[in-house]
Scaffold this motif. Structure first.
Motif, PDB file in Angstrom:
ATOM      1  N   ASN A  31      49.597  47.852  45.868  1.00 48.77           N
ATOM      2  CA  ASN A  31      49.877  46.612  46.617  1.00 48.77           C
ATOM      3  C   ASN A  31      48.732  46.164  47.508  1.00 48.77           C
ATOM      4  OD1 ASN A  31      52.279  46.811  45.478  1.00 48.77           O
ATOM      5  ND2 ASN A  31      53.466  47.267  47.313  1.00 48.77           N
ATOM      6  N   HIS A  32      47.824  47.081  47.806  1.00 46.80           N
ATOM      7  CA  HIS A  32      46.745  46.715  48.727  1.00 46.80           C
ATOM      8  C   HIS A  32      45.596  46.004  48.028  1.00 46.80           C
ATOM      9  CE1 HIS A  32      45.308  50.377  46.884  1.00 46.80           C
ATOM     10  NE2 HIS A  32      44.102  50.071  47.301  1.00 46.80           N
ATOM     11  N   LEU A  33      45.639  45.890  46.699  1.00 49.30           N
ATOM     12  CA  LEU A  33      44.490  45.320  45.982  1.00 49.30           C
ATOM     13  C   LEU A  33      44.473  43.792  46.044  1.00 49.30           C
ATOM     14  CD1 LEU A  33      44.415  47.526  42.739  1.00 49.30           C
ATOM     15  CD2 LEU A  33      43.124  47.828  44.860  1.00 49.30           C
ATOM     16  N   CYS A  34      43.285  43.228  46.214  1.00 53.79           N
ATOM     17  CA  CYS A  34      43.135  41.763  46.187  1.00 53.79           C
ATOM     18  C   CYS A  34      43.257  41.306  44.725  1.00 53.79           C
ATOM     19  CB  CYS A  34      41.773  41.377  46.773  1.00 53.79           C
ATOM     20  SG  CYS A  34      40.385  41.901  45.778  1.00 53.79           S
ATOM     21  N   PRO A  35      43.442  40.016  44.469  1.00 55.45           N
ATOM     22  CA  PRO A  35      43.664  39.568  43.085  1.00 55.45           C
ATOM     23  C   PRO A  35      42.545  40.002  42.127  1.00 55.45           C
ATOM     24  CG  PRO A  35      44.131  37.791  44.614  1.00 55.45           C
ATOM     25  CD  PRO A  35      43.590  38.916  45.436  1.00 55.45           C
ATOM     26  N   GLU A  36      41.284  39.944  42.580  1.00 55.19           N
ATOM     27  CA  GLU A  36      40.172  40.311  41.672  1.00 55.19           C
ATOM     28  C   GLU A  36      40.234  41.799  41.308  1.00 55.19           C
ATOM     29  OE1 GLU A  36      39.491  38.705  44.616  1.00 55.19           O
ATOM     30  OE2 GLU A  36      39.288  36.712  43.697  1.00 55.19           O
ATOM     31  N   CYS A  37      40.489  42.615  42.330  1.00 54.06           N
ATOM     32  CA  CYS A  37      40.511  44.070  42.068  1.00 54.06           C
ATOM     33  C   CYS A  37      41.737  44.451  41.245  1.00 54.06           C
ATOM     34  CB  CYS A  37      40.477  44.853  43.385  1.00 54.06           C
ATOM     35  SG  CYS A  37      38.879  44.712  44.199  1.00 54.06           S
ATOM     36  N   LEU A  38      42.842  43.734  41.481  1.00 53.88           N
ATOM     37  CA  LEU A  38      44.052  43.995  40.703  1.00 53.88           C
ATOM     38  C   LEU A  38      43.792  43.666  39.230  1.00 53.88           C
ATOM     39  CD1 LEU A  38      46.927  44.956  41.332  1.00 53.88           C
ATOM     40  CD2 LEU A  38      47.630  42.556  41.454  1.00 53.88           C
ATOM     41  N   ALA A  39      43.088  42.523  39.001  1.00 54.13           N
ATOM     42  CA  ALA A  39      42.792  42.114  37.622  1.00 54.13           C
ATOM     43  C   ALA A  39      41.830  43.115  36.978  1.00 54.13           C
ATOM     44  CB  ALA A  39      42.171  40.720  37.618  1.00 54.13           C
ATOM     45  N   HIS A  40      40.841  43.585  37.744  1.00 55.73           N
ATOM     46  CA  HIS A  40      39.858  44.555  37.230  1.00 55.73           C
ATOM     47  C   HIS A  40      40.597  45.825  36.792  1.00 55.73           C
ATOM     48  CE1 HIS A  40      36.490  47.449  37.323  1.00 55.73           C
ATOM     49  NE2 HIS A  40      35.707  46.402  37.156  1.00 55.73           N
ATOM     50  N   PHE A  41      41.475  46.298  37.659  1.00 56.37           N
ATOM     51  CA  PHE A  41      42.218  47.534  37.362  1.00 56.37           C
ATOM     52  C   PHE A  41      43.138  47.326  36.158  1.00 56.37           C
ATOM     53  CE2 PHE A  41      45.293  50.975  39.032  1.00 56.37           C
ATOM     54  CZ  PHE A  41      44.534  51.982  38.454  1.00 56.37           C
ATOM     55  N   GLY A  42      43.741  46.114  36.098  1.00 56.87           N
ATOM     56  CA  GLY A  42      44.636  45.792  34.969  1.00 56.87           C
ATOM     57  C   GLY A  42      43.876  45.895  33.650  1.00 56.87           C
ATOM     58  N   LYS A  43      42.643  45.359  33.624  1.00 57.89           N
ATOM     59  CA  LYS A  43      41.845  45.390  32.388  1.00 57.89           C
ATOM     60  C   LYS A  43      41.493  46.831  32.023  1.00 57.89           C
ATOM     61  CE  LYS A  43      39.876  40.806  32.705  1.00 57.89           C
ATOM     62  NZ  LYS A  43      38.882  40.050  33.443  1.00 57.89           N
ATOM     63  N   VAL A  44      41.150  47.616  33.027  1.00 58.23           N
ATOM     64  CA  VAL A  44      40.796  49.025  32.753  1.00 58.23           C
ATOM     65  C   VAL A  44      42.000  49.719  32.103  1.00 58.23           C
ATOM     66  CG1 VAL A  44      40.184  51.253  33.806  1.00 58.23           C
ATOM     67  CG2 VAL A  44      39.101  49.145  34.632  1.00 58.23           C
ATOM     68  N   LYS A  45      43.179  49.527  32.690  1.00 58.02           N
ATOM     69  CA  LYS A  45      44.377  50.207  32.161  1.00 58.02           C
ATOM     70  C   LYS A  45      44.684  49.734  30.741  1.00 58.02           C
ATOM     71  CE  LYS A  45      46.760  49.164  35.951  1.00 58.02           C
ATOM     72  NZ  LYS A  45      47.832  49.024  36.937  1.00 58.02           N
ATOM     73  N   ASN A  46      44.581  48.398  30.524  1.00 59.57           N
ATOM     74  CA  ASN A  46      44.876  47.856  29.180  1.00 59.57           C
ATOM     75  C   ASN A  46      43.957  48.449  28.127  1.00 59.57           C
ATOM     76  OD1 ASN A  46      46.938  46.257  29.870  1.00 59.57           O
ATOM     77  ND2 ASN A  46      45.705  44.382  30.090  1.00 59.57           N
ATOM     78  N   GLU A  47      42.662  48.455  28.448  1.00 60.03           N
ATOM     79  CA  GLU A  47      41.697  48.935  27.448  1.00 60.03           C
ATOM     80  C   GLU A  47      41.824  50.443  27.214  1.00 60.03           C
ATOM     81  OE1 GLU A  47      40.159  47.063  25.478  1.00 60.03           O
ATOM     82  OE2 GLU A  47      40.547  45.197  26.543  1.00 60.03           O
TER      83      GLU A  47
END
Ligand code: HAM
Length: 412
Positions: free
Chosen positions: A223-239
């Motif tokens: 919950n502490h992640l800003c939108p950019e970092c949340l998106a970055h982490f989302g891409k890492v998990k997806n890939e």
């Protein structure tokens, strides 16, 4: 008699083959991913680590081996990342594309309390990629770590990942945590009470059960992640999912070094007891700039070789030796024997002989101890007939062949 310094270890001849196997495998896999080797000195200015790992990091506070040399203070390197970024900048490796993939192998030093899997001199196999913030790179690095483990023949590991977010996210998380933990401070362990003041994020990965319980109740996942970092982490998990790499999201994973932000990961193994991390790493967004370079991101990891070997369940299977052992009986045979050994070595056939003038029985025992696969026996009588006995140690069969055929016979 002198003894080794506590927390250091002699790597004896019968263990060296396991080390070599790991090192050879690592070099092969790194080059498949197009990483180049870098070797930096074992000593660096201590300030390099103070600046990059963080003044409150345990390594800096109590684990550095310092060398006071007139006005300078040097340190035996406790890790590789800071040295490699220093070298990258000092040697202008950032001046071409800025992007570089490096790997390294070598000893590291930390003044820790020694225990199983925790040494004062240990060895890293690691890598650093500098020059890209792409989430695809985080995925390459994590998948490379897994490929290495697979090729080392290690199973039963767990990959734990988390995102710390950018510097602002980390600061916000620290503030929020501090506020929440203040109320529970008397229940925290002694170390965490200090961490609350100096480095509150470290409370998150404290091993103390009560601290862990408190943290679990308080700490919301990403919950502490800003939108950019949340998106970055989302891409890492997806890939990672795309590549079928199994991972566990571990919000408590913060790592002990200041330079990390965004993706961090740790690989643990159940064979290791309390020191269960066989490797760890993560992204560092400010390190290059902090050391005087451009605004470039990096990411990397390091495995502890001693822990890899423990995870592998003691030493790995010994490679089958191919050693020819020559036993000579008599002076003339001994002299001819030296020529035969030279001839075999020129043909790249590993061989050895007895230098202790043993009897035939004693020399046979020595051949056995050396784990020879073939024993050659040459006496003065055989020499006169120009023959040599060849004993196959796997089935104890023995035959005689002309001396000049020996290399050809053993090459087959
Ligand atoms: P680290 O977690 O401090 O990370 O160390 C990496 C690994 O080295 C650990 O997971 C563990 O296997 C091994 N290790 C650490 N300390 C000891 C010790 N005292 N005895 C035996 N093994 C040990 C780093 O050093 C970062 N530089 C990794 C990295 C690279 N992050 C980004 N790039």
């Amino acid at each position: 008699m002198f003894k080794h310094v506590p927390g250091t270890k002699d790597i004896l001849p019968d263990e060296v083959s396991s080390w070599q196997k790991i090192e050879i495998t690592a070099r092969k896999i790194f080059s498949l991913y197009n990483y180049q080797e870098i070797r930096t000195p074992i000593i660096e200015e201590a300030a390099l680590f103070n600046r990059t790992l963080g003044a409150t990091a345990e390594i800096v506070q109590k684990q550095m081996f310092l060398i006071h040399n007139q006005e300078d203070i040097y340190a035996l390197r406790p890790e590789g990342t800071a040295s490699i970024v220093r070298s990258y900048l000092e040697n202008n490796l950032d001046k071409e594309s800025g992007f570089i993939k490096l790997y390294y192998l070598g000893p590291m030093f930390r003044l820790e309390r020694p225990q199983k899997g925790r040494l004062r001199q240990f060895h890293h196999i690691g890598c650093e990629v500098i020059g890209s913030a792409e989430p695809a790179l985080d995925v390459e690095v994590i998948s490379l770590a897994e490929q290495l483990l697979k090729n080392f023949g290690i199973t039963g590991y767990k990959i734990k990942i988390n995102s710390l977010g950018c510097t602002k996210d980390k600061q916000a998380l620290s503030l929020a945590l501090k506020e929440k933990l203040q109320k529970k401070s008397s229940q925290l362990c002694f170390d965490c009470q200090q961490r609350l003041k100096n480095n509150v994020l470290r409370v998150l990965d404290c091993k103390n059960e009560t601290c862990q319980k408190i943290v679990k109740e308080l700490y919301p996942s990403d919950n502490h992640l800003c939108p950019e970092c949340l998106a970055h982490f989302g891409k890492v998990k997806n890939e990672l999912n795309n590549l079928d790499i199994a991972f566990e999201i571990t919000p408590q994973l913060v790592r002990g070094l200041d330079y990390y932000n965004r993706t961090v990961f740790e690989i643990t193994h159940s064979n290791l007891g309390s020191q269960d991390a066989i490797g760890a790493g993560g992204r560092y967004s400010n390190l290059v700039k902090e050391l005087g370079g451009q605004d470039l991101e990096g990411i990397g990891f390091a495995f502890g070789v001693e822990r890899l070997l423990l995870a592998k369940n003691s030493v790995m299977q010994k490679p089958q030796k191919k050693l020819v052992y020559l036993i000579t009986l008599g002076q003339a045979a001994k002299s001819r024997g030296l020529k035969i050994l030279n001839q075999l070595r020129s043909a790249e056939i590993p061989c050895d002989t007895d230098y202790l003038s043993k009897s035939l029985k004693g020399a046979m025992r020595a051949a056995n101890d050396a784990e020879a696969s073939v024993v050659l026996i040459l006496g003065d009588d055989e020499l006169k007939k120009n023959i040599i006995s060849v004993k196959d140690m796997s089935n104890s069969t023995q035959r005689e062949i002309p001396i000049e055929n020996i290399t050809k016979e053993l090459k087959c």
